[in-house]
Write an enzyme that holds these catalytic residues in place. Structure first.
Site, mmCIF file in Angstrom:
data_model
loop_
_atom_site.group_PDB
_atom_site.id
_atom_site.type_symbol
_atom_site.label_atom_id
_atom_site.label_comp_id
_atom_site.label_asym_id
_atom_site.label_seq_id
_atom_site.Cartn_x
_atom_site.Cartn_y
_atom_site.Cartn_z
ATOM 1 N N HIS A 54 -1.319 -2.819 -8.536
ATOM 2 C CA HIS A 54 -1.241 -2.592 -7.098
ATOM 3 C C HIS A 54 -0.352 -3.669 -6.487
ATOM 4 O O HIS A 54 -0.243 -4.784 -7.012
ATOM 5 C CB HIS A 54 -2.630 -2.683 -6.471
ATOM 6 C CG HIS A 54 -3.538 -1.552 -6.845
ATOM 7 N ND1 HIS A 54 -4.701 -1.289 -6.163
ATOM 8 C CD2 HIS A 54 -3.462 -0.631 -7.834
ATOM 9 C CE1 HIS A 54 -5.302 -0.243 -6.697
ATOM 10 N NE2 HIS A 54 -4.567 0.170 -7.721
ATOM 11 N N GLU A 56 -0.713 -5.678 -4.014
ATOM 12 C CA GLU A 56 -1.383 -6.953 -3.742
ATOM 13 C C GLU A 56 -1.549 -7.774 -5.019
ATOM 14 O O GLU A 56 -1.304 -8.986 -5.027
ATOM 15 C CB GLU A 56 -2.781 -6.731 -3.136
ATOM 16 C CG GLU A 56 -2.790 -5.903 -1.878
ATOM 17 C CD GLU A 56 -3.063 -4.431 -2.104
ATOM 18 O OE1 GLU A 56 -3.803 -3.843 -1.300
ATOM 19 O OE2 GLU A 56 -2.528 -3.869 -3.073
ATOM 20 N N CYS A 84 -7.991 -2.134 -1.682
ATOM 21 C CA CYS A 84 -9.109 -1.529 -2.394
ATOM 22 C C CYS A 84 -10.082 -2.653 -2.805
ATOM 23 O O CYS A 84 -9.763 -3.836 -2.684
ATOM 24 C CB CYS A 84 -8.601 -0.766 -3.614
ATOM 25 S SG CYS A 84 -8.029 -1.840 -4.959
ATOM 26 N N CYS A 87 -8.474 -5.269 -5.216
ATOM 27 C CA CYS A 87 -7.519 -6.167 -4.566
ATOM 28 C C CYS A 87 -8.226 -7.113 -3.603
ATOM 29 O O CYS A 87 -7.863 -8.290 -3.511
ATOM 30 C CB CYS A 87 -6.440 -5.363 -3.864
ATOM 31 S SG CYS A 87 -5.371 -4.474 -5.024
#
Length: 150
Positions: A54, A56, A84, A87
């Site tokens: 992801h 992040e 999410c 993260c």
């Protein structure tokens, strides 16, 4: 002197993700004191076949490697979508000072929705959180991406 529009930079990363067929999420990690960009990233889940890739996570990994430190206490993270739970937990572990995100994610978010990671008693570090920054721009990019795939 005004600071650069870091969310615009995160949106540019999200647009690059969309162009590559990735879910359009972008992140920019910034030194809070100087305003220097420490890392930029966008989702690379499909390209790398890595469910943890992801935006992040990639930005945090990049900045931590560059700085040679697992904690980024003087950093601000700008991301186009509410992080999410994975993260959000990484943000806490990295001790990021401030999280600024664009669109809210009622289905998959982990900050203002879902498990609300930073509100859990087991969460040892809670960043300052600012949600809804350029929310319409961030949300429109995500909506266009998913509508094109239906």
């Amino acid at each position: 002197m005004t600071r650069p529009d870091y969310m615009a930079q995160a949106l540019a990363e999200a647009e690059a993700a969309a162009a590559a067929g990735e879910v359009p999420v972008g992140a920019v990690l910034v030194d809070a004191a100087s305003g220097a960009v420490l890392a930029r990233a966008h989702n690379l889940v499909e390209r790398t076949a890595d469910p943890t890739a992801h935006a992040e996570m990639l930005a945090i990994r990049q900045a931590a490697a560059e700085l040679g430190a697992p904690r980024l206490e003087a950093a601000e993270l700008y991301v186009t979508l509410e992080p999410c739970p994975m993260c959000a937990t990484a943000i806490s572990f990295a001790r990021i000072k401030r999280l600024v995100f664009g669109a809210y994610d009622p289905k998959g978010g982990g900050v203002d929705h879902g498990p609300r990671i930073f509100q859990q008693p087991t969460c040892h570090h809670r960043p300052e959180v600012i949600g809804g920054v350029r929310e319409q721009d961030c949300g429109a990019l995500l909506q266009a991406f998913f509508q094109a795939r239906r």
